[in-house]
Enzyme design. Structure first.
Site, PDB file in Angstrom:
ATOM      1  N   HIS A 306       0.867  -1.197   0.000  1.00  0.00           N
ATOM      2  CA  HIS A 306       0.000   0.000   0.000  1.00  0.00           C
ATOM      3  C   HIS A 306       0.895   1.235   0.000  1.00  0.00           C
ATOM      4  O   HIS A 306       1.964   1.242   0.597  1.00  0.00           O
ATOM      5  CB  HIS A 306      -0.889   0.008   1.256  1.00  0.00           C
ATOM      6  CG  HIS A 306      -2.063   0.916   1.148  1.00  0.00           C
ATOM      7  ND1 HIS A 306      -1.981   2.255   1.392  1.00  0.00           N
ATOM      8  CD2 HIS A 306      -3.338   0.676   0.776  1.00  0.00           C
ATOM      9  CE1 HIS A 306      -3.161   2.811   1.211  1.00  0.00           C
ATOM     10  NE2 HIS A 306      -4.006   1.874   0.823  1.00  0.00           N
ATOM     11  N   ASP A 364      -7.953  -5.235  -0.063  1.00  0.00           N
ATOM     12  CA  ASP A 364      -8.388  -6.049  -1.205  1.00  0.00           C
ATOM     13  C   ASP A 364      -8.025  -7.514  -1.073  1.00  0.00           C
ATOM     14  O   ASP A 364      -8.472  -8.338  -1.880  1.00  0.00           O
ATOM     15  CB  ASP A 364      -7.760  -5.482  -2.493  1.00  0.00           C
ATOM     16  CG  ASP A 364      -8.295  -4.102  -2.789  1.00  0.00           C
ATOM     17  OD1 ASP A 364      -7.487  -3.167  -2.894  1.00  0.00           O
ATOM     18  OD2 ASP A 364      -9.529  -3.958  -2.857  1.00  0.00           O
TER      19      ASP A 364
HETATM   20  C1  SDX Z   1      -6.169   0.248  -2.824  1.00  0.00           C
HETATM   21  O1  SDX Z   1      -4.395   4.719  -1.883  1.00  0.00           O
HETATM   22  C2  SDX Z   1      -5.313   4.091  -1.291  1.00  0.00           C
HETATM   23  O2  SDX Z   1      -5.707   4.423  -0.184  1.00  0.00           O
HETATM   24  C3  SDX Z   1      -5.912   2.938  -2.061  1.00  0.00           C
HETATM   25  C4  SDX Z   1      -6.926   2.078  -1.308  1.00  0.00           C
HETATM   26  C5  SDX Z   1      -8.193   2.857  -1.036  1.00  0.00           C
HETATM   27  O3  SDX Z   1      -8.932   2.454  -0.121  1.00  0.00           O
HETATM   28  O4  SDX Z   1      -8.509   3.775  -1.830  1.00  0.00           O
HETATM   29  O5  SDX Z   1      -6.391   1.644  -0.078  1.00  0.00           O
HETATM   30  C6  SDX Z   1      -7.328   0.865  -2.133  1.00  0.00           C
HETATM   31  O6  SDX Z   1      -5.903   0.593  -3.943  1.00  0.00           O
HETATM   32  C7  SDX Z   1      -5.306  -0.743  -2.086  1.00  0.00           C
HETATM   33  C8  SDX Z   1      -4.043  -1.191  -2.904  1.00  0.00           C
HETATM   34  C9  SDX Z   1      -4.481  -2.275  -3.856  1.00  0.00           C
HETATM   35  N1  SDX Z   1      -3.433  -2.622  -4.824  1.00  0.00           N
HETATM   36  C10 SDX Z   1      -2.814  -3.814  -4.766  1.00  0.00           C
HETATM   37  O7  SDX Z   1      -3.005  -4.658  -3.900  1.00  0.00           O
HETATM   38  C11 SDX Z   1      -1.902  -4.089  -5.948  1.00  0.00           C
HETATM   39  C12 SDX Z   1      -0.569  -4.672  -5.432  1.00  0.00           C
HETATM   40  N2  SDX Z   1       0.093  -3.645  -4.702  1.00  0.00           N
HETATM   41  C13 SDX Z   1       1.107  -2.865  -5.428  1.00  0.00           C
HETATM   42  O8  SDX Z   1       0.825  -2.645  -6.771  1.00  0.00           O
HETATM   43  C14 SDX Z   1       1.591  -1.668  -4.629  1.00  0.00           C
HETATM   44  O9  SDX Z   1       1.816  -2.114  -3.353  1.00  0.00           O
HETATM   45  C15 SDX Z   1       0.726  -0.429  -4.565  1.00  0.00           C
HETATM   46  C16 SDX Z   1       0.358   0.070  -5.931  1.00  0.00           C
HETATM   47  C17 SDX Z   1      -0.519  -0.677  -3.784  1.00  0.00           C
HETATM   48  C18 SDX Z   1       1.544   0.662  -3.858  1.00  0.00           C
HETATM   49  O10 SDX Z   1       2.621   0.922  -4.667  1.00  0.00           O
HETATM   50  P1  SDX Z   1       3.702   2.060  -4.286  1.00  0.00           P
HETATM   51  O11 SDX Z   1       3.349   2.774  -3.042  1.00  0.00           O
HETATM   52  O12 SDX Z   1       3.918   2.891  -5.492  1.00  0.00           O
HETATM   53  O13 SDX Z   1       4.936   1.194  -3.913  1.00  0.00           O
HETATM   54  P2  SDX Z   1       5.920   0.607  -4.969  1.00  0.00           P
HETATM   55  O14 SDX Z   1       5.130   0.044  -6.130  1.00  0.00           O
HETATM   56  O15 SDX Z   1       6.978   1.609  -5.241  1.00  0.00           O
HETATM   57  O16 SDX Z   1       6.521  -0.631  -4.175  1.00  0.00           O
HETATM   58  C19 SDX Z   1       7.533  -0.409  -3.233  1.00  0.00           C
HETATM   59  C20 SDX Z   1       8.399  -1.657  -3.379  1.00  0.00           C
HETATM   60  C21 SDX Z   1       8.791  -1.914  -4.830  1.00  0.00           C
HETATM   61  O17 SDX Z   1      10.059  -2.552  -4.784  1.00  0.00           O
HETATM   62  P3  SDX Z   1      11.364  -1.620  -5.174  1.00  0.00           P
HETATM   63  O18 SDX Z   1      11.083  -1.015  -6.523  1.00  0.00           O
HETATM   64  O19 SDX Z   1      11.445  -0.576  -4.082  1.00  0.00           O
HETATM   65  O20 SDX Z   1      12.502  -2.636  -5.147  1.00  0.00           O
HETATM   66  O21 SDX Z   1       7.647  -2.816  -2.973  1.00  0.00           O
HETATM   67  C22 SDX Z   1       7.456  -3.692  -4.075  1.00  0.00           C
HETATM   68  C23 SDX Z   1       7.781  -2.907  -5.345  1.00  0.00           C
HETATM   69  O22 SDX Z   1       8.331  -3.758  -6.327  1.00  0.00           O
HETATM   70  N3  SDX Z   1       6.057  -4.102  -4.049  1.00  0.00           N
HETATM   71  C24 SDX Z   1       5.605  -5.342  -4.242  1.00  0.00           C
HETATM   72  C25 SDX Z   1       4.212  -5.259  -4.061  1.00  0.00           C
HETATM   73  N4  SDX Z   1       3.862  -3.988  -3.800  1.00  0.00           N
HETATM   74  C26 SDX Z   1       4.995  -3.265  -3.804  1.00  0.00           C
HETATM   75  N5  SDX Z   1       6.238  -6.510  -4.537  1.00  0.00           N
HETATM   76  C27 SDX Z   1       5.462  -7.593  -4.655  1.00  0.00           C
HETATM   77  N6  SDX Z   1       4.111  -7.602  -4.489  1.00  0.00           N
HETATM   78  C28 SDX Z   1       3.458  -6.448  -4.185  1.00  0.00           C
HETATM   79  N7  SDX Z   1       2.125  -6.454  -4.033  1.00  0.00           N
END
Ligand code: SDX
Length: 432
Positions: A306, A364
């Site tokens: 998140h 989710d």
């Molecule tokens: C919602 O914003 C909100 O409040 C949203 C929400 C709401 O109520 O409105 O809470 C609802 O959207 C919840 C989130 C749902 N999405 C997912 O579950 C999809 C999977 N999650 C990721 O795509 C990610 O965690 C995000 C998009 C949710 C957040 O991404 P960020 O904050 O941009 O973080 P990032 O992508 O930069 O990740 C940080 C690191 C990365 O590694 P590095 O590049 O630093 O080496 O963590 C890794 C990412 O590769 N990472 C994951 C991961 N999520 C982040 N690795 C594996 N699996 C994951 N799910």
């Protein structure tokens, strides 16, 4: 407590910036004068360190895993409240007294029907269209039917449009589902509460009485409460930006629905359940964990991580409890997807990669299991998210419109394109 100012030194020039404290959470540095004083913009493409507005609606402490709506913890609202009083709270800032709640419910209930001609919209879609595509189209079309509540400068019209949107979203969502499965639309029933009415419109058929299961209706209500609002997330920011131009609220909510559809945002509940299905068995979990950690593999554990929560999403805990309640009520003893989800969570929370990156289950992760057990197809999961989030979008839109300092949102950029160059006639061009 006035934190006063901070000084930014740039190119030998000093820029004095005001610092504002919030009720809780991080202070903000007001950079409104930065460009005038330094000729430079700030750069924060994902808005990871940027506050886009002042708001009194929802507070999140991502490190502590805290979510408050107008000061009330989500755990207490989900346990003791109902969706309508959470709607009232988000819109007006206080929990309603009995008379206020009854009046609010009466007004909402008498806006649940849609214009009869709207049902013809659905026949224009293919039956197998994704329900979110239908929602984008039909909700956007509301402004073609309700011209009498599109003047956003009129507080009365703003209130009517808000009631219409909150009340009609479940009806439109149920219509999208019925159309998808080839069943007739079911009209709202005024004697049912919000969640029971929605279940009835989705699962009743004209041929027999549909009995509301109170445990399932309560679970549906809790799911709506958990998804009602969440500060300045991507879709809420979309609604605020669309609204800042003066667009009517129906168009703004349609924009929010479009943004919510993305798998990184509201589409994650559908993606998470599909992922659990793809994993298929607990023995396959290590392979998927390895893929999630592999930089060269675009796979991510959907429902994990998140932008704000670097601790357990408080909503996920309640969703997990709700999943067990619903499966128990339905006599589903061993749901393989729940077994995989529980084992996946256990492994991921002990894995150094997820610990270091503070990747916890989010709202989710468990919602899909519950919604599937309630009888919804995965394609409807984000639609349900949109039904719940409409009140949050509306509350945030209302707060923005009522802000006397509100102006159109117009971010700038860091330009990395070509410098000025002269036009080249076609015969002189070389394909690049
Ligand atoms: C919602 O914003 C909100 O409040 C949203 C929400 C709401 O109520 O409105 O809470 C609802 O959207 C919840 C989130 C749902 N999405 C997912 O579950 C999809 C999977 N999650 C990721 O795509 C990610 O965690 C995000 C998009 C949710 C957040 O991404 P960020 O904050 O941009 O973080 P990032 O992508 O930069 O990740 C940080 C690191 C990365 O590694 P590095 O590049 O630093 O080496 O963590 C890794 C990412 O590769 N990472 C994951 C991961 N999520 C982040 N690795 C594996 N699996 C994951 N799910």
């Amino acid at each position: 407590m006035d934190l006063g100012t901070t000084v930014l030194e740039m190119g030998g020039r000093q820029c004095i910036l005001d610092v504002h404290p919030g009720t809780m959470g991080p202070h903000v540095i007001d950079i409104g004068k930065l460009f005038d004083q330094t000729g430079a913009f700030t750069y924060d493409p994902g808005f990871t360190s940027t506050a886009s507005c002042k708001s009194a609606i929802t507070f999140i402490d991502g490190d502590a895993g805290i979510l408050l709506h107008c000061g009330y913890p989500i755990e207490q609202l989900a346990e003791h409240g109902d969706f309508l009083e959470v709607c009232y709270l988000l819109l007006y800032g206080e929990l309603p007294a009995r008379a206020q709640r009854d009046n609010f419910e009466y007004r909402l209930t008498h806006h649940t029907m849609v214009h009869e001609q709207m049902s013809r919209f659905f026949t224009g879609f293919r039956r197998d269209a994704h329900p979110m595509a239908v929602m984008c189209g039909v909700v956007g079309a509301l402004s073609a039917f309700y011209h009498d509540s599109t003047d956003i400068s009129d507080p009365y019209q703003r209130m009517v449009a808000s009631m219409r949107l909150i009340a009609k979203m479940p009806t439109i969502a149920a219509m999208a589902y019925k159309y998808h499965i080839g069943q007739p639309f079911i009209y709202p029933k005024n004697e049912l509460n919000f969640a029971a009415n929605f279940l009835h419109m989705c699962f009743a058929v004209p041929c027999e009485e549909y009995k509301i299961n109170p445990v399932l209706a309560r679970a549906m209500e809790r799911i709506f409460i958990l998804h009602a609002d969440h500060e300045q997330n991507a879709s809420t920011s979309t609604v605020r930006l669309a609204g800042s131009s003066g667009a009517n609220p129906f168009a703004c909510i349609a924009a929010g629905i479009a943004c919510l559809w993305g798998p990184a945002h509201g589409g994650a509940n559908e993606a998470a359940l599909n992922m659990l299905g793809e994993i298929g068995h607990v023995d396959n979990i290590p392979e998927f964990i390895a893929r999630a950690k592999d930089k060269n593999d675009p796979f991510r554990l959907m429902g994990f991580g998140h932008r704000v929560y670097k601790n357990y999403d408080p909503r996920a805990k309640i969703m997990q409890k709700t999943a067990h309640e619903v499966l128990g009520e339905l006599g589903i003893k061993d749901d393989p997807l729940l077994d995989i989800a529980m084992e996946l969570e256990k492994i991921a929370l002990t894995d150094s990669y997820f610990i270091e990156k503070k990747l916890y289950p989010n709202v989710d992760f468990y919602s899909g299991i519950t919604l599937k057990a309630l009888g919804f197809p995965t394609t409807m999961f984000t639609v349900l998210f949109a039904v719940a989030r409409t009140v949050g979008w509306i509350a945030q839109w209302k707060e923005m419109i009522e802000d006397p300092h509100q102006k159109i949102g117009r971010p700038r950029q860091l330009y990395t394109g070509a410098r000025r160059r002269e036009y080249v006639a076609m015969p002189d061009r070389v394909a690049t």
